[in-house]
Design an enzyme around this catalytic site. Structure first.
Site, PDB file in Angstrom:
ATOM      1  NE  ARG A 149      31.530  10.851  74.503  1.00 16.74           N
ATOM      2  CZ  ARG A 149      31.351   9.177  74.798  1.00 16.74           C
ATOM      3  NH1 ARG A 149      32.763   8.531  75.357  1.00 16.74           N
ATOM      4  NH2 ARG A 149      30.597   8.429  75.040  1.00 16.74           N
ATOM      5  CE  LYS A 173      29.394  12.441  78.212  1.00 16.53           C
ATOM      6  NZ  LYS A 173      28.423  13.538  77.453  1.00 16.53           N
ATOM      7  CG  HIS A 238      30.818  16.281  70.730  1.00  9.56           C
ATOM      8  ND1 HIS A 238      31.515  15.124  70.979  1.00  9.56           N
ATOM      9  CD2 HIS A 238      29.455  16.226  70.145  1.00  9.56           C
ATOM     10  CE1 HIS A 238      30.492  14.661  71.028  1.00  9.56           C
ATOM     11  NE2 HIS A 238      29.531  14.475  71.757  1.00  9.56           N
ATOM     12  NE  ARG A 241      31.562  10.452  70.756  1.00  9.12           N
ATOM     13  CZ  ARG A 241      31.187   9.625  70.972  1.00  9.12           C
ATOM     14  NH1 ARG A 241      32.024   8.953  70.410  1.00  9.12           N
ATOM     15  NH2 ARG A 241      30.272   9.667  71.571  1.00  9.12           N
ATOM     16  CG  HIS A 264      25.576   5.990  72.304  1.00 13.04           C
ATOM     17  ND1 HIS A 264      25.566   7.123  70.760  1.00 13.04           N
ATOM     18  CD2 HIS A 264      26.627   8.081  72.636  1.00 13.04           C
ATOM     19  CE1 HIS A 264      25.755   7.955  70.440  1.00 13.04           C
ATOM     20  NE2 HIS A 264      26.763   9.269  71.763  1.00 13.04           N
ATOM     21  CE1 TYR A 273      26.055  10.877  65.260  1.00 14.30           C
ATOM     22  CE2 TYR A 273      25.166   9.733  66.926  1.00 14.30           C
ATOM     23  CZ  TYR A 273      25.586  10.687  66.578  1.00 14.30           C
ATOM     24  OH  TYR A 273      26.110  11.612  67.116  1.00 14.30           O
TER      25      TYR A 273
END
Length: 298
Positions: A149, A173, A238, A241, A264, A273
């Site tokens: 990120r 995150k 991003h 990514r 995630h 995806y």
């Protein structure tokens, strides 16, 4: 400090203490709650269902995704108020629940990625090589090759990546740790860049005031894209990514492995995806399923 302002601060403190919320997350919650408080005349914390409905009416011109986010922020806030005894009832059922169509992530083709790296290779073959080109090489190798990120990349310390370590454990995150692969080529690019900066520097990508900002990173990527003949509007850290994830999946990566690499917490976030390679999935069934003689029609 008003009651709303005081309670919002306490709520944000709870998010940090119990959920490890990042500054970006805290900023989003603060914005949603302070805006709602302003509409409610500073009485959001004690608002009833009628006031909440009035709040919802003010959101009618907003996109569904924005309304869904604001509603989610308020639901969590009211849940906190009830749990902590600051109010007896939860008016969240008066908040709207708009259906949100999840947009597909922007990505780049293999040809576009090749153009970006070809331009870097040409710059690295110049004599002398510009330090900016060496830095760009390290940045691109990490963004596309490892799926960093933007916030994770700019805050990398100079000592974080070593030449003999093929992975890196970072906090992403929500302060969640994850393992990030770092290829030999990326380690070499980082090492070459590290030799260009002061050994006393703390940050891998330093600036005058610390490390480079995310905004500066965006500018670097977009400037490079323009030189490579790619519309700058179609690229960002991003997007690189997303390209990392997309091309891994196209190459046969397992969705669970991809979830781990991207950091995630929910597999449903990673499943977005799967739209990219439906043709490959059909081919997989055609070639591997016991009834493969009855091939599916693409």
């Amino acid at each position: 400090m008003s009651d709303d302002a005081n309670l919002i601060e306490r709520f944000l403190e709870m998010l940090v203490a119990e959920a490890g919320a990042s500054q970006h997350t805290l900023s989003a919650y603060r914005s949603d709650l302070e805006q709602a408080s302003a509409i409610a005349g500073g009485r959001l914390s004690s608002a009833g269902r009628d006031e909440i409905k009035n709040l919802s009416a003010r959101w009618r011109s907003l996109q569904n995704s924005t309304v869904a986010r604001k509603s989610s922020s308020l639901r969590r806030y009211f849940g906190f108020l009830v749990e902590e005894g600051f109010r007896e009832n939860d008016p969240s059922d008066a908040l709207p629940r708009p259906g949100v169509v999840r947009s597909l992530p922007k990505t780049l083709s293999h040809a576009e990625i090749a153009n970006l790296f070809q331009l870097i290779a040409e710059g690295l073959n110049c004599d002398p090589v510009k330090p900016a080109t060496i830095r760009l090489s390290a940045i691109m190798e990490l963004l596309y090759g490892s799926g960093f990120r933007a916030s994770e990349l700019v805050s990398l310390q100079r000592s974080a990546i070593s030449g003999d370590k093929p992975y890196l454990i970072i906090k992403g995150k929500g302060e969640k740790e994850r393992l990030v692969p770092v290829s030999q080529q990326a380690r070499a690019a980082v090492q070459r860049w590290a030799e260009c900066i002061d050994p006393k520097e703390k940050w891998l990508f330093p600036s005058r005031k610390g490390h480079i900002s995310r905004i500066r990173l965006y500018q670097i990527i977009k400037q490079h894209a323009a030189k490579a003949g790619i519309n700058p509007a179609n690229i960002s850290p991003h997007v690189l990514r997303h390209a990392f994830a997309t091309h891994l999946l196209e190459g046969g990566a397992d969705l669970r492995a991809l979830q781990t690499l991207l950091g995630h917490s929910d597999i449903s976030t990673t499943q977005i995806y799967t739209h990219i390679d439906s043709a490959r999935l059909v081919e997989l069934v055609n070639n591997r399923h016991p009834l493969s003689e009855r091939n599916l029609v693409r």
